[in-house]
Design an enzyme around this catalytic site. Structure first.
Site, PDB file in Angstrom:
ATOM      1  N   ASP A   1      12.110  93.180  84.604  1.00 60.46           N
ATOM      2  CA  ASP A   1      12.216  92.989  83.162  1.00 60.46           C
ATOM      3  C   ASP A   1      10.908  92.413  82.619  1.00 60.46           C
ATOM      4  O   ASP A   1      10.044  91.966  83.376  1.00 60.46           O
ATOM      5  CB  ASP A   1      13.419  92.114  82.815  1.00 60.46           C
ATOM      6  CG  ASP A   1      13.303  90.700  83.370  1.00 60.46           C
ATOM      7  OD1 ASP A   1      12.379  89.973  82.971  1.00 60.46           O
ATOM      8  OD2 ASP A   1      14.143  90.309  84.204  1.00 60.46           O
ATOM      9  N   ALA A   2      10.771  92.421  81.308  1.00 62.04           N
ATOM     10  CA  ALA A   2       9.497  92.040  80.681  1.00 62.04           C
ATOM     11  C   ALA A   2       9.066  90.627  81.055  1.00 62.04           C
ATOM     12  O   ALA A   2       7.865  90.348  81.195  1.00 62.04           O
ATOM     13  CB  ALA A   2       9.601  92.179  79.163  1.00 62.04           C
TER      14      ALA A   2
END
Length: 250
Positions: free
Chosen positions: A104-105
């Site tokens: 994820d970011a």
């Protein structure tokens, strides 16, 4: 190599996006081993089939493999409608490559990028269970009961997670560091597991996929995998496949 969807083979060879390749197939300009293909689904083996588009033959793609230390804020898709930086932009390569799995970011660390679809499937499909190791910096302290719960598996919305290997690297009242190894790939799994036992994650970094280590690679930098590292990933994914098959027959 196993047969793949024709539009995927074409996209991997750099012809166009998968959607655009589908349109080319439906337009009747694609041939496989001399035969026109104008309907979907269609399949081909990029290593053995002769594929041409508008009379121009595709060259079998050269397999490339990279390790990237993904920085925070970078996402692991090839395109982002929001305009955020994507991982493939950090790797200079003439081949059309993609990430094996996703971070994820907010999660940093090791991600593998390649154009090898078969290896991608083996390292990301749930049945293969290739272990991945993370280091989480958490708020507060992880007590012995929480460690045992993580090791046994945590109930999430998708069901109970598999067993995890857990090691407390640093214990403090305000902040601790924990190493966790899992063999699944549920969305934001490590963060959700730790939240479930009452310890919010301040930062999360993946340090290992199978036996492949991130090592001292700086954030935002990448390197090609060695032949030995590529062979190790393939062996490990093949070994977990055999183990999965034996378990399913038991």
């Amino acid at each position: 190599m196993a047969r793949e969807r024709l539009q995927k083979v074409m996209a991997s060879a750099g012809v166009a996006s998968r959607r655009e390749c589908e349109e080319l197939i439906l337009a009747g300009v694609v041939r496989v081993n001399g035969r026109q293909v104008d309907s979907l689904p269609a399949f081909a083996d990029p290593d053995t089939d002769a594929i041409s588009v508008d009379g121009r033959r595709l060259k079998p793609p050269q397999r490339v493999y990279f390790a990237l230390n993904k920085p925070k804020g970078v996402i692991c898709t090839n395109r982002d409608p929001q305009g955020r930086k994507v991982a493939v932009d950090l790797v200079q390569c003439s081949q059309r490559i993609f990430c094996i799995g996703r971070l994820d970011a907010d999660t940093t660390g090791l991600i593998v990028l390649t154009n090898d679809a078969e290896l991608t499937n083996r390292l990301t499909h749930p049945r293969y269970k290739v272990p991945k190791t993370y280091i989480a910096t958490i708020k507060g302290r992880l007590d012995a009961d929480a460690v045992q719960r993580l090791k046994r598996g945590i109930w999430l919305a998708e069901g109970k997670t598999g067993k995890a290997a857990v090691k407390v690297l640093k214990a403090g009242h305000k902040e601790s560091a924990v190493e966790i190894t899992i063999s699944q790939g549920l969305n934001r799994q490590v963060r959700r597991m730790l939240a479930n036992v009452g310890v919010p994650v301040k930062s999360l970094k993946r340090t290992r996929i199978g036996k492949l280590k991130l090592g001292p690679l700086p954030s935002g930098q990448y390197r090609p995998l060695s032949k030995a590292e590529i062979a190790s990933l393939k062996r490990e994914s093949a070994a977990t496949t055999k183990a999965s098959n034996r378990a399913s027959r038991a």
